[in-house]
Design an enzyme around this catalytic site. Structure first.
Site, PDB file in Angstrom:
ATOM      1  N   ARG A  69       0.876  -1.251   0.070  1.00  0.00           N
ATOM      2  CA  ARG A  69       0.100  -0.047  -0.053  1.00  0.00           C
ATOM      3  C   ARG A  69       0.820   1.253  -0.025  1.00  0.00           C
ATOM      4  O   ARG A  69       0.412   2.264  -0.621  1.00  0.00           O
ATOM      5  CB  ARG A  69      -0.713   0.118   1.096  1.00  0.00           C
ATOM      6  CG  ARG A  69      -1.882   1.252   1.239  1.00  0.00           C
ATOM      7  CD  ARG A  69      -3.155   0.869   2.274  1.00  0.00           C
ATOM      8  NE  ARG A  69      -2.302   1.024   3.690  1.00  0.00           N
ATOM      9  CZ  ARG A  69      -3.236   1.002   4.753  1.00  0.00           C
ATOM     10  NH1 ARG A  69      -4.609   0.378   4.470  1.00  0.00           N
ATOM     11  NH2 ARG A  69      -2.856   0.942   5.993  1.00  0.00           N
ATOM     12  N   LYS A  94      -2.922   6.546   1.467  1.00  0.00           N
ATOM     13  CA  LYS A  94      -2.570   6.991   3.091  1.00  0.00           C
ATOM     14  C   LYS A  94      -1.693   7.870   3.056  1.00  0.00           C
ATOM     15  O   LYS A  94      -0.469   7.873   3.488  1.00  0.00           O
ATOM     16  CB  LYS A  94      -2.142   5.643   3.859  1.00  0.00           C
ATOM     17  CG  LYS A  94      -2.448   5.543   5.266  1.00  0.00           C
ATOM     18  CD  LYS A  94      -2.326   4.303   5.948  1.00  0.00           C
ATOM     19  CE  LYS A  94      -2.689   4.563   7.515  1.00  0.00           C
ATOM     20  NZ  LYS A  94      -4.072   4.726   7.766  1.00  0.00           N
ATOM     21  N   GLU A 115     -16.263   6.404   4.873  1.00  0.00           N
ATOM     22  CA  GLU A 115     -15.302   6.018   5.770  1.00  0.00           C
ATOM     23  C   GLU A 115     -15.756   6.406   7.242  1.00  0.00           C
ATOM     24  O   GLU A 115     -16.402   7.606   7.359  1.00  0.00           O
ATOM     25  CB  GLU A 115     -14.043   6.269   5.789  1.00  0.00           C
ATOM     26  CG  GLU A 115     -13.404   5.568   4.340  1.00  0.00           C
ATOM     27  CD  GLU A 115     -11.693   5.736   4.780  1.00  0.00           C
ATOM     28  OE1 GLU A 115     -11.179   6.204   5.537  1.00  0.00           O
ATOM     29  OE2 GLU A 115     -11.048   5.250   3.552  1.00  0.00           O
TER      30      GLU A 115
END
Length: 458
Positions: free
Chosen positions: A185, A287, A323
């Site tokens: 990621r 992220k 989210e």
């Protein structure tokens, strides 16, 4: 006749047993005693007539020479062979004594851990950089490091981070949960932010080294975990709006308890109309450090109104769940059907815990998992809900409220799941299953999901 013994050790070790070299002695009753050879090789020979001591610098050559001399001078008394080689067992440091582990939440908890990983590289003209995987080069005492006020990360936000946990198990081992997925990621984020990606092997070795060197800060079994925070930042000094010429890869750690206070108790979330975490075409699937600060304003507002966290709505319509704060959201419907927002919009972070929960729900609980839009009105038909993430693990959601931009409540779309306090049965089962895999408390699950666990060698 007596049976003397001789033991060699070139470093401090934990003995499982002491297999001796056994000698049948003659009338010259001799006894050879064990000496630790970490600083000097020392054999003390005790006889009826005199004492004799031989000391040599502790090296493999010295030990070999010393043993050869012993055999040459005493060949007439040595009649028995040696037993199997001395076995050693290395273990991680035990949890630091005197720490109130039960008081820890998700934070630094007043703890300064021992060390961190720090590696700066120059970015070449192709946007690549060669990160080191050497602990000798990169493990440093935890503390501040110098950065220019002109650094790209400070001026233009070229920064990524990750989060993963290390758990202590009953057998004394320490494991990490799926660190390879964190590495991949971060690599995806690095390509999006034009930072040199850290290859998976280097990422995992760095995480290993941080856990190993901070093992005494891994909480006791059942008391939490050691949270690792990898950072990847453009730290070169420059005024121009462009990617940094220097990249810094850092991993620090902190022992943590539960992300939300309380054990498995349902939390209260509130959505705020007019607030969205990300939009299509942006970097919501990365992220990135800059994705989190914009939520601080809404988080503070909903917490002042008595809620635990904010739940984000989509930017396009303002009617769909995306989210929950810093974690992914799931809603459970009758007939064992679970809905979670799809990643196709690239506005939602592809969580490692999210992927794990989807697999566990399908394989262990017999659920059908649908990745697709969840409208606010759909939640009235849901029987339970939860959010999940590395920090939050699996956290039940007791209710969702919706607020207008001025803070007044939109009562039409509010929903309570069950009694609003008790975790739903599927939520609890998924929580228990995930925890058993992470802590190794179920042999069958250990075998089926062994590839999710990375053992940190002492």
């Amino acid at each position: 006749k007596r049976l003397p013994f001789l033991l060699f050790s070139t470093s401090p070790v934990t003995f499982q047993r002491r297999p001796p070299i056994i000698c049948n002695t003659s009338a010259r009753n001799s006894e050879y005693k064990y000496c630790n050879l970490s600083d000097f090789s020392c054999i003390r020979k005790k006889t009826n007539n005199k004492q004799q001591r031989t000391m040599m610098k502790s090296t493999s050559v010295g030990v070999s020479f010393l043993f050869h001399q012993f055999l040459r001078r005493n060949h007439h008394v040595v009649q028995a062979a040696t037993l199997p080689p001395l076995q050693t067992q290395q273990r991680h440091a035990e949890p630091k004594p005197g720490v109130d582990w039960d008081s820890f939440g998700f934070g630094l908890n007043g703890v300064k851990t021992d060390s961190m990983w720090l590696n700066k590289v120059v970015v070449d003209e192709n946007g690549e950089g060669e990160y080191s995987s050497s602990s000798e080069e990169c493990v440093a005492a935890f503390g501040n490091f110098e950065i220019s006020p002109c650094a790209t990360v400070l001026n233009y936000g070229q920064a990524l981070f990750e989060g993963l946990k290390a758990f202590r198990r009953d057998d004394g081992s320490i494991v990490m949960f799926r660190p390879e997925m964190n590495a991949r990621r971060m690599q995806n984020g690095a390509r999006r932010f034009l930072l040199p990606p850290v290859d998976t092997d280097t990422f995992v070795k760095a995480a290993d080294a941080v856990v190993r060197s901070n093992a005494r800060w891994v909480p006791p079994v059942g008391k939490g975990a050691l949270y690792l925070r990898p950072l990847l930042m453009g730290t070169g000094a420059d005024l121009g709006v462009k990617p940094s010429w220097e990249s810094t890869f850092c991993i620090y750690c902190s022992p943590v308890g539960n992300y939300f206070k309380g054990d498995l108790k349902a939390i209260r979330l509130q959505a705020v109309r007019g607030f969205s975490r990300a939009c299509k075409g942006g970097a919501g699937h990365v992220k990135a450090s800059g994705n989190y600060a914009p939520a601080f304003f809404s988080q503070r507002a909903v917490k002042k109104r008595g809620f635990d966290d904010v739940i984000c709505l989509d930017a396009a319509t303002g009617e769909h769940i995306e989210e929950a704060g810093a974690s992914n959201f799931f809603a459970v419907f009758p007939n064992n059907t679970i809905y979670t927002p799809s990643l196709d919009s690239e506005t939602i972070l592809p969580g490692i815990t999210r992927a794990s929960i989807i697999e566990l729900a399908e394989k262990e609980c017999g659920c059908t998992v649908v990745e697709g839009p969840i409208h606010l009105s759909d939640l009235k038909d849901a029987c339970e809900a939860f959010c999940c993430g590395t920090g939050a693990s699996v956290t039940p959601v007791g209710s969702i409220s919706v607020a207008h931009p001025d803070g007044s409540e939109d009562k039409e779309h509010g929903v309570v799941f069950g009694d609003g306090k008790t975790p739903g049965p599927l939520t609890k089962r998924l929580y228990d299953t995930l925890l058993k895999i992470q802590t190794g408390n179920d042999n069958d699950l250990n075998e089926r999901y062994s590839d999710w666990i990375h053992v940190v060698e002492p």
